[in-house]
Design a protein around this motif. Structure first.
Motif, mmCIF file in Angstrom:
data_model
loop_
_atom_site.group_PDB
_atom_site.id
_atom_site.type_symbol
_atom_site.label_atom_id
_atom_site.label_comp_id
_atom_site.label_asym_id
_atom_site.label_seq_id
_atom_site.Cartn_x
_atom_site.Cartn_y
_atom_site.Cartn_z
ATOM 1 N N ARG A 43 0.856 -1.180 0.000
ATOM 2 C CA ARG A 43 0.000 0.000 0.000
ATOM 3 C C ARG A 43 0.891 1.228 0.000
ATOM 4 O O ARG A 43 1.936 1.251 0.641
ATOM 5 N N HIS A 101 -6.577 -6.907 -2.534
ATOM 6 C CA HIS A 101 -6.375 -6.368 -1.186
ATOM 7 C C HIS A 101 -5.597 -5.053 -1.204
ATOM 8 O O HIS A 101 -5.958 -4.113 -0.494
ATOM 9 N N THR A 102 -4.573 -4.966 -2.014
ATOM 10 C CA THR A 102 -3.789 -3.731 -2.053
ATOM 11 C C THR A 102 -4.631 -2.573 -2.579
ATOM 12 O O THR A 102 -4.641 -1.487 -1.984
ATOM 13 N N PHE A 105 -7.296 -1.487 0.044
ATOM 14 C CA PHE A 105 -6.742 -0.715 1.159
ATOM 15 C C PHE A 105 -6.205 0.641 0.697
ATOM 16 O O PHE A 105 -6.284 1.626 1.441
ATOM 17 N N ASP A 109 -7.638 4.169 2.250
ATOM 18 C CA ASP A 109 -6.776 5.247 2.745
ATOM 19 C C ASP A 109 -7.121 6.593 2.113
ATOM 20 O O ASP A 109 -6.794 7.643 2.660
ATOM 21 N N LEU A 118 -14.086 -3.155 2.663
ATOM 22 C CA LEU A 118 -12.905 -3.971 2.414
ATOM 23 C C LEU A 118 -13.285 -5.422 2.128
ATOM 24 O O LEU A 118 -14.351 -5.890 2.555
#
Length: 190
Positions: A43, A101-102, A105, A109, A118
């Protein structure tokens, strides 16, 4: 009482014939185990404060990668339409799981709390789902990572230069490309 084989009897030859393949098999498997190196797509924090967005929360429904790239091994494009599949250089999961997932997230952010649902979280009754289809998400043969993605009618083309095509630089370039994609998605939500 144990017997020693001074003169190779039939029983000793049978033992020897059975032990040699086992010894070779154990020896070969011991020496052939190459240690894998695991790389991650990290991330990257946003450069600005989270966007002021209200409305329906966002969730990623699906990620689709080009054929041949959704695997645990790091894959780099070579010249002449060939792929370099690096068997001992791997992602911690299949590339689609790592990208999902990256990206999720990275989006969380960049959005206000609660606006990004998520992976694995309970979805509210009303959610805006995004399907991300990557026409290309790879490094090579030039020293850059290319990300071409479609999300409905929106299209994004991102190029991130890397110093070389070693797997660590590829992972860093992919991290940067996904962060830029997250920035573009958030800009489209505003």
């Amino acid at each position: 009482m144990t017997t020693k084989c001074r003169v190779p009897s039939a029983e000793c030859r049978v033992r020897l014939v059975l032990l040699i393949p086992i010894a070779l098999l154990v020896g070969c498997s011991f020496f052939s185990k190459a240690k894998s190196t695991i790389y991650t797509i990290d991330r990257i924090p946003p450069t600005a404060a989270p966007a002021t967005v209200r409305g329906t929360p966002i969730a990623i429904n699906s990620i689709e990668l080009p054929a041949g790239f959704d695997r645990k091994e790091v894959v780099v494009r070579k010249a002449n339409n060939q792929l370099d599949v690096r068997g001992t250089q791997q992602w911690p999961a299949t590339l689609s799981d790592v990208v999902l997932h990256t990206l999720a997230f990275d989006l969380a952010d960049r959005l206000p709390a609660g606006m990004m649902i998520l992976p694995g979280a309970t979805r509210p009754a009303s959610v805006h789902g995004i399907d991300v289809v990557f026409e290309d998400f790879s490094a090579g043969p030039d020293a850059k990572v290319i990300l071409d993605a479609r999300m409905g009618t929106a299209r994004e083309h991102i190029e991130v230069p890397v110093t070389s095509l070693d797997s660590a630089n590829v992972a860093t370039g992919m991290s940067q490309a996904l962060a830029q994609l997250a920035d573009h998605i958030v800009a489209g939500v505003r």
